[in-house]
Write an enzyme that holds these catalytic residues in place. Structure first.
Site, PDB file in Angstrom:
ATOM      1  N   LYS A  30       0.869  -1.172   0.000  1.00  9.46           N
ATOM      2  CA  LYS A  30       0.000   0.000   0.000  1.00  9.46           C
ATOM      3  C   LYS A  30       0.902   1.216   0.000  1.00  9.46           C
ATOM      4  CE  LYS A  30      -4.496   0.958   0.599  1.00  9.46           C
ATOM      5  NZ  LYS A  30      -5.674   0.249   0.148  1.00  9.46           N
ATOM      6  N   GLY A  43     -24.907   3.164   3.823  1.00  5.07           N
ATOM      7  CA  GLY A  43     -23.989   3.747   2.829  1.00  5.07           C
ATOM      8  C   GLY A  43     -24.348   3.232   1.450  1.00  5.07           C
ATOM      9  N   VAL A  44     -25.013   4.083   0.656  1.00  2.00           N
ATOM     10  CA  VAL A  44     -25.409   3.647  -0.692  1.00  2.00           C
ATOM     11  C   VAL A  44     -24.609   4.439  -1.732  1.00  2.00           C
ATOM     12  CG1 VAL A  44     -27.614   2.550  -0.263  1.00  2.00           C
ATOM     13  CG2 VAL A  44     -27.524   5.049  -0.410  1.00  2.00           C
ATOM     14  N   GLY A  45     -23.295   4.361  -1.596  1.00  2.00           N
ATOM     15  CA  GLY A  45     -22.384   4.950  -2.571  1.00  2.00           C
ATOM     16  C   GLY A  45     -22.131   3.951  -3.687  1.00  2.00           C
ATOM     17  N   HIS A  46     -20.902   3.910  -4.189  1.00  2.00           N
ATOM     18  CA  HIS A  46     -20.589   3.045  -5.328  1.00  2.00           C
ATOM     19  C   HIS A  46     -20.911   1.575  -5.064  1.00  2.00           C
ATOM     20  CE1 HIS A  46     -18.226   6.619  -6.388  1.00  2.00           C
ATOM     21  NE2 HIS A  46     -18.438   6.219  -7.626  1.00  2.00           N
ATOM     22  N   VAL A  47     -20.451   1.057  -3.919  1.00  2.88           N
ATOM     23  CA  VAL A  47     -20.669  -0.367  -3.643  1.00  2.88           C
ATOM     24  C   VAL A  47     -22.093  -0.601  -3.147  1.00  2.88           C
ATOM     25  CG1 VAL A  47     -19.911  -2.383  -2.338  1.00  2.88           C
ATOM     26  CG2 VAL A  47     -18.229  -0.683  -3.059  1.00  2.88           C
ATOM     27  N   TYR A  79     -24.847   0.966  -3.608  1.00  2.00           N
ATOM     28  CA  TYR A  79     -25.842   1.052  -4.682  1.00  2.00           C
ATOM     29  C   TYR A  79     -25.944  -0.282  -5.440  1.00  2.00           C
ATOM     30  CZ  TYR A  79     -27.654   2.083  -9.331  1.00  2.00           C
ATOM     31  OH  TYR A  79     -28.370   2.038 -10.498  1.00  2.00           O
TER      32      TYR A  79
HETATM   33  P1  NAD Z   1     -18.450   5.729  -1.599  1.00  2.00           P
HETATM   34  O1  NAD Z   1     -17.704   6.909  -1.064  1.00  2.00           O
HETATM   35  O2  NAD Z   1     -18.856   5.684  -3.013  1.00  2.00           O
HETATM   36  O3  NAD Z   1     -19.779   5.512  -0.725  1.00  2.00           O
HETATM   37  C1  NAD Z   1     -19.830   5.654   0.653  1.00  2.00           C
HETATM   38  C2  NAD Z   1     -21.252   6.133   0.980  1.00  2.00           C
HETATM   39  O4  NAD Z   1     -21.354   6.144   2.415  1.00  2.00           O
HETATM   40  C3  NAD Z   1     -21.556   7.540   0.488  1.00  2.00           C
HETATM   41  O5  NAD Z   1     -22.811   7.542  -0.172  1.00  2.00           O
HETATM   42  C4  NAD Z   1     -21.577   8.372   1.766  1.00  2.00           C
HETATM   43  O6  NAD Z   1     -22.484   9.457   1.703  1.00  2.00           O
HETATM   44  C5  NAD Z   1     -22.013   7.334   2.781  1.00  2.00           C
HETATM   45  N1  NAD Z   1     -21.679   7.664   4.176  1.00  2.00           N
HETATM   46  C6  NAD Z   1     -20.569   8.276   4.657  1.00  2.00           C
HETATM   47  N2  NAD Z   1     -20.640   8.366   5.994  1.00  2.00           N
HETATM   48  C7  NAD Z   1     -21.801   7.777   6.370  1.00  2.00           C
HETATM   49  C8  NAD Z   1     -22.439   7.560   7.612  1.00  2.00           C
HETATM   50  N3  NAD Z   1     -21.894   7.963   8.752  1.00  2.00           N
HETATM   51  N4  NAD Z   1     -23.632   6.898   7.601  1.00  2.00           N
HETATM   52  C9  NAD Z   1     -24.201   6.501   6.450  1.00  2.00           C
HETATM   53  N5  NAD Z   1     -23.652   6.694   5.250  1.00  2.00           N
HETATM   54  C10 NAD Z   1     -22.462   7.327   5.211  1.00  2.00           C
HETATM   55  O7  NAD Z   1     -17.556   4.466  -1.207  1.00  2.00           O
HETATM   56  P2  NAD Z   1     -17.630   3.003  -1.841  1.00  2.00           P
HETATM   57  O8  NAD Z   1     -16.653   2.905  -2.946  1.00  2.00           O
HETATM   58  O9  NAD Z   1     -19.046   2.620  -2.077  1.00  2.00           O
HETATM   59  O10 NAD Z   1     -17.045   2.134  -0.645  1.00  2.00           O
HETATM   60  C11 NAD Z   1     -17.820   1.850   0.505  1.00  2.00           C
HETATM   61  C12 NAD Z   1     -16.967   1.153   1.546  1.00  2.00           C
HETATM   62  O11 NAD Z   1     -16.457  -0.068   1.014  1.00  2.00           O
HETATM   63  C13 NAD Z   1     -15.727   1.954   1.982  1.00  2.00           C
HETATM   64  O12 NAD Z   1     -15.499   1.689   3.339  1.00  2.00           O
HETATM   65  C14 NAD Z   1     -14.612   1.362   1.148  1.00  2.00           C
HETATM   66  O13 NAD Z   1     -13.351   1.484   1.775  1.00  2.00           O
HETATM   67  C15 NAD Z   1     -15.039  -0.093   1.073  1.00  2.00           C
HETATM   68  N6  NAD Z   1     -14.527  -0.795  -0.119  1.00  2.00           N
HETATM   69  C16 NAD Z   1     -14.840  -0.328  -1.371  1.00  2.00           C
HETATM   70  C17 NAD Z   1     -14.353  -1.006  -2.483  1.00  2.00           C
HETATM   71  C18 NAD Z   1     -14.702  -0.545  -3.887  1.00  2.00           C
HETATM   72  O14 NAD Z   1     -14.473  -1.312  -4.838  1.00  2.00           O
HETATM   73  N7  NAD Z   1     -15.245   0.646  -4.066  1.00  2.00           N
HETATM   74  C19 NAD Z   1     -13.547  -2.152  -2.326  1.00  2.00           C
HETATM   75  C20 NAD Z   1     -13.265  -2.602  -1.030  1.00  2.00           C
HETATM   76  C21 NAD Z   1     -13.760  -1.906   0.068  1.00  2.00           C
END
Ligand code: NAD
Length: 365
Positions: free
Chosen positions: A90, A191-195, A197
């Site tokens: 990392k 948390g309905v961000g990228h993952v 959703y």
């Molecule tokens: P993202 O930033 O797209 O989505 C995160 C979502 O969580 C956002 O919609 C944000 O508004 C919401 N959020 C933030 N704080 C919050 C809270 N206190 N309560 C409720 N919602 C809250 O991130 P992502 O890419 O969807 O990743 C989500 C998690 O998964 C992260 O912890 C990331 O490290 C982990 N992860 C992601 C991936 C990937 O491929 N994207 C891979 C491994 C792990």
């Protein structure tokens, strides 16, 4: 492998590296671009160390060192448990990512440092870095994944991560209830961000009763409108009755304050380091009869996506390689039950066994 409470042992880097079994820590600086980066290579027994570059405003340099040591070790375990021929690494860049407008010089300079490691470390995106930053790095080195699709990269890994989380959740459900059918299950996705959703998409298709929570009103509205999910206030998550809790926002949401309130049978989500304290909260979940799907195993889809990119990217292959998560999770639940240990400890054990076995054959060559 998570640990939210690490510190440098007696303030010493070498002692901490020895204790955490790191191979190498590389400090990179450049006056012209202002670059301050640290690359940590934890273990290369299984292959080159792969892990993203995090761009973050650390308060102190020690915080950056401990973060890169912790995160790189986590990558060793994630690659090992997912059956990938990769080691753990990392990197962190110290600074304010959002304030950096002209990104090319800094990322190309950084790319030269990565190239100097001659393939022992392969970088990718992480918090504060994007596919376009990877493009700049790629101008200086081949040792980069997470590139945009038009450069042969895997693009956004989130759908692959979400698929792995979904399979890990099904595996946990099978283990806990005898069936992996999610139809009718009350599942709260925090948390309905990228993952999140993409996870909601799978769960809705399976007929689950999906609940969603997020700090972003905009995301909530959009996801609720598309899938008919029920919105839960951020302050109501741990008072809500559910079958499955899926943390997909932040780490350490399972802690002293929340663990006794949690009303669910299963925890399976994407967030890294979900347990504030792996040993303490892992044990408490066993006492509460909650099946915990280890975060770093079921969120490994993003790493698998990068691995497939190194082979020559193909999304179908990335998704099919991710299917290992279902069986591997089942194996972990069984090892944990047999040895009366937490699922996180069982996952660590299985990962370490694989590394040891391969180290042994390497030693004999
Ligand atoms: P993202 O930033 O797209 O989505 C995160 C979502 O969580 C956002 O919609 C944000 O508004 C919401 N959020 C933030 N704080 C919050 C809270 N206190 N309560 C409720 N919602 C809250 O991130 P992502 O890419 O969807 O990743 C989500 C998690 O998964 C992260 O912890 C990331 O490290 C982990 N992860 C992601 C991936 C990937 O491929 N994207 C891979 C491994 C792990």
């Amino acid at each position: 492998m998570s640990n939210n409470t690490l510190q440098l042992t007696n303030g010493e880097v070498f002692t901490t590296m020895r204790e955490m079994e790191h191979e190498q820590l590389v400090f990179c600086t450049d006056n012209n671009t202002g670059l301050k980066a640290i690359v940590a290579i934890h273990n290369t027994t299984l292959g080159p160390a792969l892990g993203g570059t995090r761009f973050w405003s650390y308060q102190q340099e020690d915080d950056a060192i401990i973060d890169v040591l912790r995160l790189s070790r986590g990558m060793t375990y994630k690659a090992a448990i997912s059956g990938l021929n990769l080691g753990g690494g990392k990197a962190v860049i110290i600074g304010d990512s959002k304030a950096l407008t002209n990104r090319e010089p800094l990322f190309r300079r950084y790319g030269k440092f990565v190239n100097g490691l001659a393939g022992r470390y392969i970088t990718a995106e992480d918090v504060g870095t994007s596919t376009s930053d990877m493009e700049f790095i790629n101008m200086e080195t081949d040792h980069v994944a997470g590139k945009p699709e038009y450069l042969g990269g895997g693009g956004d890994p989130s759908p692959v991560t979400a698929y792995g989380v979904y399979l890990g959740m099904k595996s946990a459900t099978k283990y806990a209830t005898g069936s992996d059918n999610l139809s009718g299950k009350r599942i709260l996705v925090q948390g309905v961000g990228h993952v999140g959703y993409n996870l909601v998409k799978h769960l809705t298709k399976d007929g689950a009763k999906v609940m969603i929570s997020d700090i972003s009103e905009e995301r909530l509205k959009a996801v609720a409108a598309e899938f008919g999910a029920e919105i839960i206030g951020t302050d109501k998550v741990f008072d809500t009755q559910m079958d499955i809790y899926a943390p997909c926002a932040l780490g350490a949401t399972i802690n002293d304050d929340t663990i006794n309130k949690l009303s669910c049978q299963i925890i399976a989500g994407a967030a890294n380091n979900q347990l504030k304290d792996e040993a303490v909260h892992g044990k408490r979940l066993i006492e509460r009869g909650i099946t915990y799907a280890p975060d770093y195993l079921i969120n490994a889809g993003g790493l698998i996506n990068c691995y497939v990119e190194l082979e020559g990217y193909n999304r179908e292959r990335a998704l099919s390689k991710t299917e290992i998560i279902y069986d591997r999770a089942m194996e972990i639940f069984q090892v944990a039950a047999k040895n009366n240990i937490t699922t996180q400890a069982a996952a660590n054990q299985v990962a370490e066994e694989r590394i040891r076995a391969i180290a042994n054959i390497n030693a004999r060559l």
